[in-house]
Design a protein around this motif. Structure first.
Motif, PDB file in Angstrom:
ATOM      1  N   UNK A  21      -7.179   0.808  13.690  1.00  0.00           N
ATOM      2  CA  UNK A  21      -7.390   1.729  12.584  1.00  0.00           C
ATOM      3  C   UNK A  21      -8.091   1.067  11.392  1.00  0.00           C
ATOM      4  N   UNK A  47      -3.993   3.634   6.718  1.00  0.00           N
ATOM      5  CA  UNK A  47      -2.645   3.541   7.270  1.00  0.00           C
ATOM      6  C   UNK A  47      -2.568   2.478   8.351  1.00  0.00           C
ATOM      7  N   UNK A 106       1.523  -1.904   8.144  1.00  0.00           N
ATOM      8  CA  UNK A 106       2.941  -1.571   8.026  1.00  0.00           C
ATOM      9  C   UNK A 106       3.675  -2.810   7.522  1.00  0.00           C
ATOM     10  N   UNK A 109       2.154  13.077   9.461  1.00  0.00           N
ATOM     11  CA  UNK A 109       0.771  12.970   9.912  1.00  0.00           C
ATOM     12  C   UNK A 109       0.623  13.451  11.346  1.00  0.00           C
ATOM     13  N   UNK A 110      -0.573  13.911  11.646  1.00  0.00           N
ATOM     14  CA  UNK A 110      -0.938  14.125  13.051  1.00  0.00           C
ATOM     15  C   UNK A 110      -1.509  12.797  13.526  1.00  0.00           C
ATOM     16  N   UNK A 111      -0.618  11.933  13.922  1.00  0.00           N
ATOM     17  CA  UNK A 111      -1.000  10.551  14.170  1.00  0.00           C
ATOM     18  C   UNK A 111      -2.084  10.448  15.244  1.00  0.00           C
ATOM     19  N   UNK A 163      -3.719  10.998  -0.045  1.00  0.00           N
ATOM     20  CA  UNK A 163      -2.956  11.812   0.908  1.00  0.00           C
ATOM     21  C   UNK A 163      -1.563  11.226   1.102  1.00  0.00           C
ATOM     22  N   UNK A 164      -1.507   9.936   1.143  1.00  0.00           N
ATOM     23  CA  UNK A 164      -0.206   9.295   1.309  1.00  0.00           C
ATOM     24  C   UNK A 164       0.731   9.658   0.157  1.00  0.00           C
ATOM     25  N   UNK A 183      -5.661  10.197  14.048  1.00  0.00           N
ATOM     26  CA  UNK A 183      -6.115   9.016  13.305  1.00  0.00           C
ATOM     27  C   UNK A 183      -6.779   8.031  14.255  1.00  0.00           C
ATOM     28  N   UNK A 184      -7.669   7.179  13.786  1.00  0.00           N
ATOM     29  CA  UNK A 184      -8.110   7.023  12.408  1.00  0.00           C
ATOM     30  C   UNK A 184      -8.959   8.206  11.951  1.00  0.00           C
ATOM     31  N   UNK A 232       1.097   2.374  11.239  1.00  0.00           N
ATOM     32  CA  UNK A 232       1.545   3.311  10.201  1.00  0.00           C
ATOM     33  C   UNK A 232       3.044   3.213  10.025  1.00  0.00           C
ATOM     34  N   UNK A 233       3.448   3.201   8.805  1.00  0.00           N
ATOM     35  CA  UNK A 233       4.876   3.090   8.551  1.00  0.00           C
ATOM     36  C   UNK A 233       5.615   4.327   9.032  1.00  0.00           C
ATOM     37  N   UNK A 234       6.681   4.127   9.837  1.00  0.00           N
ATOM     38  CA  UNK A 234       7.418   5.280  10.384  1.00  0.00           C
ATOM     39  C   UNK A 234       7.978   6.195   9.298  1.00  0.00           C
ATOM     40  N   UNK A 235       8.173   5.678   8.103  1.00  0.00           N
ATOM     41  CA  UNK A 235       8.675   6.536   7.023  1.00  0.00           C
ATOM     42  C   UNK A 235       7.789   7.759   6.785  1.00  0.00           C
ATOM     43  N   UNK A 287       0.144  -1.999   1.994  1.00  0.00           N
ATOM     44  CA  UNK A 287       0.392  -0.791   2.778  1.00  0.00           C
ATOM     45  C   UNK A 287       0.063   0.468   1.969  1.00  0.00           C
ATOM     46  N   UNK A 326       7.974  14.439   0.874  1.00  0.00           N
ATOM     47  CA  UNK A 326       9.170  13.841   1.440  1.00  0.00           C
ATOM     48  C   UNK A 326      10.273  13.758   0.385  1.00  0.00           C
ATOM     49  N   UNK A 327       9.913  13.255  -0.769  1.00  0.00           N
ATOM     50  CA  UNK A 327      10.917  13.123  -1.831  1.00  0.00           C
ATOM     51  C   UNK A 327      11.461  14.472  -2.275  1.00  0.00           C
TER      52      UNK A 327
END
Ligand SMILES: Cc1ncc(C[n+]2csc(CCOP(=O)(O)OP(=O)(O)O)c2C)c(N)n1
Ligand SMILES: Cc1ncc(C[n+]2csc(CCOP(=O)(O)OP(=O)(O)O)c2C)c(N)n1
Ligand code: SF4
Ligand code: SF4
Ligand code: SF4
Ligand code: SF4
Ligand code: SF4
Ligand code: SF4
Ligand SMILES: [Mg+2]
Ligand SMILES: [Mg+2]
Lengths: 183, 73, 381, 273, 273, 381, 73, 183
Positions: B18, B63, B66, D9-11, D28-29, D14-15, D1-4, B57, D36-37
């Motif tokens: 990515x 993205x 991580x 996302x529609x992983x 976007x993040x 990506x990219x 990508x962080x699982x959090x 990150x 989420x919050x």
């Protein structure tokens, strides 16, 4: 010598393939020939697939798109996969081995050159990979005269980068010198 | 020379598929954990220096990074 | 190669359009960027001030079309360029220019629709929209180049026709033509005639802004600021230019819009024929597809097949007579276009059942190749 | 990508198509972190966008997503929200999309104070079409349609939103992601039209032509010029020039459109609303 | 008709189509009086309008006149002015024309500070189409499309013009014709985008449905609620509610678009602009 | 008179349209006023909240069309109404609804164009625009009532077809039909079937938003908020709904838009014939003109002339087969329409030269009378 | 009863062909010079009271009133 | 009694002719007949020309526009000029003599009634001239029943104005009572 050349460049956006096509077509015009350059590209500014085509002929050119390439340059694995089958049997197929590792074309005379790496290492900037490629291509095919090529390159590139681009051409030419002589 | 990244359990990992080599992460990393490779892509050069601050990150537009541990953002 | 090759250049279709505009005397451009037409704007933003003209990037396509009309009523030769989505947005104001008879040029570099569709994909999907995109009735003039050289020349012609007929004129490229680069030879100044709108010969007292004074049926057009103090409205109006709801005046007005063009079809309609005399299969194609068709004709002839090509240069008015004539002697008519069937309807109207009409239709972002056309020829023969 | 954040996302898409170093991904993040919050129901959250690089974002976001026509996202979103007021509706838009072709829908949606959360990705340029100046390009900007330098004055889209009637207006930037997430979150909490301008960066067209350095340099520039109102007020006069105020700029709750419409329905059905 | 003003009218087109008591005619008179006072060359003056009752005015005015499409007058006028900057360009527009469908052209023309004199005839309703609410209809207004009362909040078009970039902004009304003429005159003198909101009245659709009395009553209402800023400031707190501030609201000269463009031409032609 | 006359009412065409929408289950209207369609908005602004629906007056027609699409993706049955200038402005977003396959209804009450034209004058000048007003290719469904009763019934049908075919549907009245008042008998709830869009039967994991699941080729449509989390885009997309530039996917997508309607022509195409069996002169007319034509047929028959009438109820798809069949036996075909020649082209395509095609064309704000049509009949016979 | 208007040289005149009977002038006339006739159109009832203030002229939306003399506006 | 009536009202905008047409058509529906009402009007809200037409029949009505009127009501000189020639020979032609002074119709049975003045003087408000006109028209022609007319009027007029409108009808009827009896 052919009097009608169908030339295709395939890779990804940002590699400068359309510019390369334009320069090649301009060189042909300088040589007093007819030329048409066309392209197709995705909506992405960078990173999408990109294709440039150049037709060079002594007389008029009807159709502007390559049906079966006389010369193919590919700079990404996707492009290699897609375009290698669509060449003439005696085509010149140039592969940038920096990006295209294991594609095995079945037709044409295949030349693997580490174009992008050469650009970065020998010229210092990967952005001139397209110019290196032109050096390779014209070196191998003589589809335009070297003088016209140099002139066309110098007319297109930003001021201050002339020397770098001349060097890039030369790096390309040098990379295939041996092969040409051998051919 | 640093110990090759893959030999350390690094809190920060880069998804090279990515990563587009934009240079943001290794420009912003306060402790210079990350550097650019020959295609400008990010590689973890000094995992041992990583503070898990997650700046890399948070700012990787792709993205591709991580960071484990570190503050919940 | 002839001596003119000294002036030969490699030029992009969109660039040739921009240079054609300058050659024709354009002094105003208003537009809003959109792929694949944007280069026309970009080049004119640089070129126009060099010749004392003006470029403005408006807030959208509606405003662009409006500004073009505004500029033209002051006497400027004005143009805009766009692609499908923008062309859709311009339609209301195009209608205004039609009914107010304000000369201007609208370039549409066609990409794949509908909607956002394929922004970088070539298509010829807006040619019916060019004819019928506005509400209400009026004829349109639409030119369609098939080479970069023609991009230049037909842009000059578009301005000339706009001025001659006092009407908006469309020039429609497909993306291939707009973006391809090709060898062109630009004419010297004066080499191609440049037409300017007829101005009133009478004074303000006796000027009627919408009264034709000769058989052209085109009323002379004063420029705003010249002291004529006249009125321009998008309402149906009489010969004075003021709104009317009198049926006979409304009818006369709308009919004249038709007649000023349709009475002069031989002057307007333009097309090219290739090997049509003895053709058993008549191809019809335009824009980049015409070049594939042209090659298909040569290949077919080489194979002993009697195939000919009609290439409309004016898509509108459509060269129906030529098609009708050719169809009378043909076994089949094939229309090749990068859409799912548009000009083919017009061909059907012209053919009047004299021969079956087939389509080589394609709307997938890919060009139509000579091979495909040749295959169809063989299929129908 | 962080699982959090991965669930948002529609992983598999990506990219993304954005250029190396384009800050769209960063903004976007922040949006998904704010969602989420806020604890929004992912199934009841809709992302609407117009056309432009930034407007491609919804394609990567794991919600009901609607990619519309250039400039019209707010009008589509108005239909979504009014027809089904229980949905949380976000609008992602660019400076061209929102303030050029879409300017009218912008001021009208603000005027109605309809409960939309609008995030304007302001990169001061038309990215998607290759670098023409936009209504937020500073005077003097070089662009493909402003080779002699842009003579137009630019909008302050936050002021425009406020004057038109937005009940919540804030500005953030791609560098200060914590602040950005926070002001988006506050916007979500405002029941009404919430407008957030996110300064983003287009290194390819805006940056290169205007000599702003690489992607990281552009982010650092944001870090250097952006200050909160409070910080700005503390700055000595001579250091204020060129600063951009970020943070919450305006917040004044007002009757919300769909809530008012609910009263109309009551009235029409014989209630005494 | 008084011969003092007759030269500015197409007298043979009168009487006009407006309803009995419609104040459009009054506002038009102020415009021509201001033009007269400014001494503008009648042959170099252009009136552009959109569509609406008010936008029919140019048909009666003895200048070069351009009646365009609904909402687009400012964009047409931008073309007129930029193509021939020596013309004096006026735009006559309605509240619907200017702030509903035409809102985007409004804010952009203001942003560019292009030298147009814009007179918005604000009757708080769509007159031409028979009385639908407009973006300036006060909340609660009854209209043919707001039978339950309008729930939308209204624009302050003067504030919008100013925020968008207009260099001159003023408000007048049909009752106080002297003031109206005066603020239009000042607008003419401002080399840039001059915006004048003229409160007008539609006795037929707005007045009747909202029980505002007859034409004269509506004018008297204007007399009673309109005050200058100075007068407002002198008012005791309890008398301020419901007052509308008239007079010059904002005046701050700024670089004008066509003048700036002239510099571009110079630059492009090799000057050092 | 039958017992239903108890429920007979005098109703305006526009009002019948509004009531038809309510009957069909519409719960959303977004619009911008324009003569002569405004009554539809006015009535729905009052009626919709009574049935729990929502009305919004948007800032313009572009926004109105956008809001309608937005509402429809949440599951609402949504409509807008307009006239020529607004119809022109809506085209871009209509194209969006076409490519995204969002059901909705667009009423166009036609007035005289082009441009502002004659705002209160009847016309039928937007019927070609209905077919070709957007950029790019897609078929359209367009209904055209000729009575107030049909205004009601065809509005219900328009919603039904929108839902059945997952597409925008146009209903086009001329001003006469929109504004006239006539005796109507409204059906009881349930008396006319009401169709609702097909919803997915699978869960979110296996839902592909643009994959047809049966021979209708119409993909089931989830509502936003139902947990399917799918993507809708105006770019050419594949069966998953995500943008693609793969030629085969683009082609499949655009072709399916055609096939989902064209494969079902017998279900879609609707027309009425009067005295057509032995007709030597075939009239074709629609909307209010069809009523003049109908009377002309009766008058002609009374005078011993063999005249018949075809009245398209779907203007698009056009009932070309019926016209072709009738023309095969006819000496002449006459098309009467309140424009300067629009549907007549489509008739020419259908007739294929079997008989001469004449027009009774009028664009002056006046209705076409039975007398004029009769005169033409006598002229061509 | 007042002397019929037409018998006095009045500073104010009404063009009845343009007057639409809106009532503005006779509502606003400070000295009640003007009144409405049976079709509500303006007639000069008391020319002798006219001060040539031009309020009526300025506010007649139909340009139906001309006042001679009085302040230049 | 005719079984197909073509009725036309001509005047200027603001006179309520379209409302009159609607009421007449509604009365016909109440009577169990078929009716179509149509109109044409200018872009002006007030003061432009205005025309309303009503077709009443026992069976279906093809064409909705009047070709030759059975009944004509004109309330402005322009309308009188334009429409008086387009009536049947035995038509009922009603002229509002408040506004139409010297037009001389050549066809039909002409009735001059001071409709607008009657409305103002007898009922007190000129706005009800259209209702007075209906009283006249139905009184003269009986094209609909009086009961249906009253019912239709009451259903259309604003609340609180019922009595005024009933009076207006009666004023109209009374104005032609003598004529009817004479006829
Ligand atoms: C009607 C219409 N006009 C023009 C375009 C071309 N277009 C696509 S995106 C865009 C501008 C994008 O700029 P912005 O909104 O700032 O988004 P960015 O790409 O910078 O994120 C334009 C002009 C279009 N797609 N549709
Ligand atoms: C594109 C378009 N949409 C709608 C209309 C219909 N229309 C004409 S004028 C008008 C509104 C007029 O309101 P305003 O601008 O306030 O002017 P007013 O009549 O009140 O003076 C509308 C909606 C139109 N002519 N064109
Ligand atoms: S920020 Fe992300 S994309 Fe950029 S270099 Fe680092 S990992 Fe790669
Ligand atoms: S988490 Fe912080 S320290 Fe670790 S690599 Fe990222 S930026 Fe550097
Ligand atoms: S062009 Fe600019 S805005 Fe668009 S993706 Fe590239 S960097 Fe981002
Ligand atoms: S409708 Fe209203 S705004 Fe229009 S002319 Fe009549 S009074 Fe004036
Ligand atoms: S103000 Fe003018 S139009 Fe009104 S009543 Fe007086 S004269 Fe007549
Ligand atoms: S000039 Fe003044 S006093 Fe004389 S009639 Fe007019 S308003 Fe009355
Ligand atoms: Mg941008
Ligand atoms: Mg208004």
């Amino acid at each position: 010598m052919r009097d009608h050349w169908e030339i295709r460049f395939g890779g990804t956006g940002g590699q400068g393939l359309i510019t390369a096509g334009v320069i090649l077509a301009e060189a042909a015009i300088i040589d007093g020939k007819n030329a048409v350059q066309s392209q197709s590209y995705g909506p992405e500014s960078r990173g999408g697939s990109s294709k440039a085509e150049v037709m060079i002929a002594n007389d008029s050119i009807d159709y502007m798109k390559v049906l079966a390439a006389d010369v193919l340059l590919v700079m990404s694995p996707e492009a290699a996969k897609k375009y290698c089958p669509e060449v003439k049997d005696d085509a010149v197929v140039i592969i940038d081995s920096t990006y295209v590792k294991d594609e095995q074309p079945v037709k044409g005379n295949v030349y693997r050159v580490n174009i992008s790496l050469l650009a970065k290492q020998e010229v210092g900037r990967e952005v001139v990979a397209n110019i290196v490629a032109l050096g390779v291509l014209v070196g191998l095919t003589k589809v335009v005269s070297w003088d016209a090529l140099v002139q066309a390159v110098l007319a297109r590139v930003p001021k201050g980068t002339e020397e770098m681009n001349k060097k890039a051409l030369q790096v390309g030419l040098d990379a295939v010198k041996g092969l040409i002589d051998a051919a | 020379m640093a110990i090759p990244a893959e030999q350390l359990k690094s809190p920060v990992t880069v998804n090279l598929a990515w990563c587009k080599g934009c240079g943001i992460c290794y420009s912003l990393c306060p402790t210079k954990v990350l550097i650019g490779n020959e295609l400008s892509k990010a590689v973890v050069a000094h995992p041992e220096l990583c503070t898990s601050c997650r700046v890399c990150e948070a700012h990787c537009p792709d993205y591709a990074i991580t960071v484990e541990g570190g503050p919940k953002r | 190669m002839s001596v003119t090759s000294l002036k030969a250049k490699l030029m992009q279709g969109n660039q040739a359009c921009a240079e054609g505009a300058i050659y024709a005397g354009a002094s105003f451009y208003a537009g809003y960027p959109i792929t694949p037409s944007t280069e026309i704007a970009e080049i004119l933003s640089e070129r126009l001030p060099q010749v004392g003209g003006r470029f403005i990037q408006m807030e959208d396509e509606i405003a662009s079309m409006a500004a073009v009309i505004g500029a033209s009523v002051t006497g400027a030769k004005a143009m805009t360029a766009t692609s499908g989505p923008g062309f859709s947005l311009k339609q209301e104001n195009i209608g205004h220019a039609m009914i107010t008879e304000v000369p201007c040029v609208i370039a549409n570099v066609m990409r794949l629709g509908p909607s956002t569709g394929g922004p970088t994909s070539p298509a010829q999907g807006d040619v019916m929209q060019a004819r019928w995109g506005t509400h209400g009735d009026h004829p349109v003039i639409t030119l369609c180049p098939n080479s970069v050289q023609e991009c230049f020349e037909l842009t000059v012609k578009a301005f000339n026709m706009a001025e001659r007929f006092r009407t908006p004129v469309f020039i429609m490229f497909d993306e291939i033509i707009g973006h391809m680069r090709e060898r062109v030879v630009l004419p010297e100044p004066g080499q191609i005639p440049v037409v300017n709108r007829k101005k009133p010969e009478v004074g303000p007292e006796s000027y009627k802004a919408y009264e034709p004074v000769d058989e052209t049926l085109v009323p002379p057009m004063a420029s705003f600021g010249d002291g004529y103090r006249y009125h321009v409205t998008g309402l149906t109006h009489d010969e004075t230019g003021f709104a009317t709801t009198k049926p006979e005046k409304m009818a006369a007005h709308l009919q004249r819009l038709h007649d000023k063009i349709n009475n002069f079809l031989p002057e307007v309609v333009d097309y090219e024929e290739q090997s049509i005399e003895d053709a058993e299969v008549v191809l019809l194609a335009y824009g980049s597809v015409a070049r594939a068709a042209s090659r298909a004709v040569k290949d077919a002839r080489a194979a002993g097949l009697k195939v000919g090509l009609i290439r409309p240069i004016t898509l509108w008015p459509f060269p129906g007579e030529a098609v009708k004539k050719a169809a009378a002697k043909a076994k089949a008519v094939i229309v090749a276009e990068m859409n799912l069937g548009q000009i083919i309807n017009e061909v059907r109207v012209a053919v009047e059942g004299q021969a079956p009409v087939y389509g080589v239709l394609r709307a997938d972002g890919e060009p139509i190749s000579p091979t495909e056309i040749l295959a169809k020829i063989k299929e129908v023969l | 990508m962080n699982p959090e954040i991965a669930q948002y996302y529609r992983v598999n898409k990506l990219p993304h198509i954005w250029c190396p170093g384009c800050s769209n991904g960063i903004v976007v993040r922040s949006i998904v972190e704010a969602i989420d919050k806020a604890g929004l129901d992912q199934d009841k959250t809709v992302i609407v966008s117009g056309i432009g690089c930034s407007s491609r974002a919804p394609g990567y976001m794991n919600f009901d997503t609607l990619h519309t026509t250039h400039g019209r996202a707010l009008a589509f979103a108005t239909g979504v929200k009014l027809a089904k007021p229980e949905l949380n509706v976000f609008v992602i838009t660019g400076d061209g999309d929102c303030t050029a072709i879409g300017g009218n829908h912008f001021i009208h949606a603000a005027r109605r104070n309809i409960d939309l959360n609008v995030i304007l990705f302001n990169n001061n340029i038309y990215g998607m079409t290759g670098g023409q100046y936009s209504p937020t390009s500073p005077t003097g900007t070089k662009a493909t349609t402003a080779v002699y330098g842009n003579i137009e004055r630019s909008f302050d889209s936050c002021k425009l939103a406020q004057t038109a009637g937005a009940s919540y207006v804030a500005r953030g930037n791609a560098f200060n992601t914590r602040q950005l997430t926070d002001i988006i979150l506050k916007g979500i909490e405002n029941p009404g039209f919430s407008f957030i301008e996110a300064l983003s960066s287009c290194p390819v067209y805006y940056g290169r032509r205007n000599k702003k350095g690489g992607p990281a340099d552009m982010l650092k520039w944001q870090r250097d010029v952006c200050v909160t109102q409070a910080a700005y007020d503390r700055l000595p006069e001579e250091k204020r020039a060129g600063k951009i105020i970020t943070g919450v700029l305006h917040h004044e709750p007002q009757p919300e459109y769909t809530a008012e419409y609910a009263k109309i329905i009551e009235k029409a059905q014989g209630g005494n609303g």
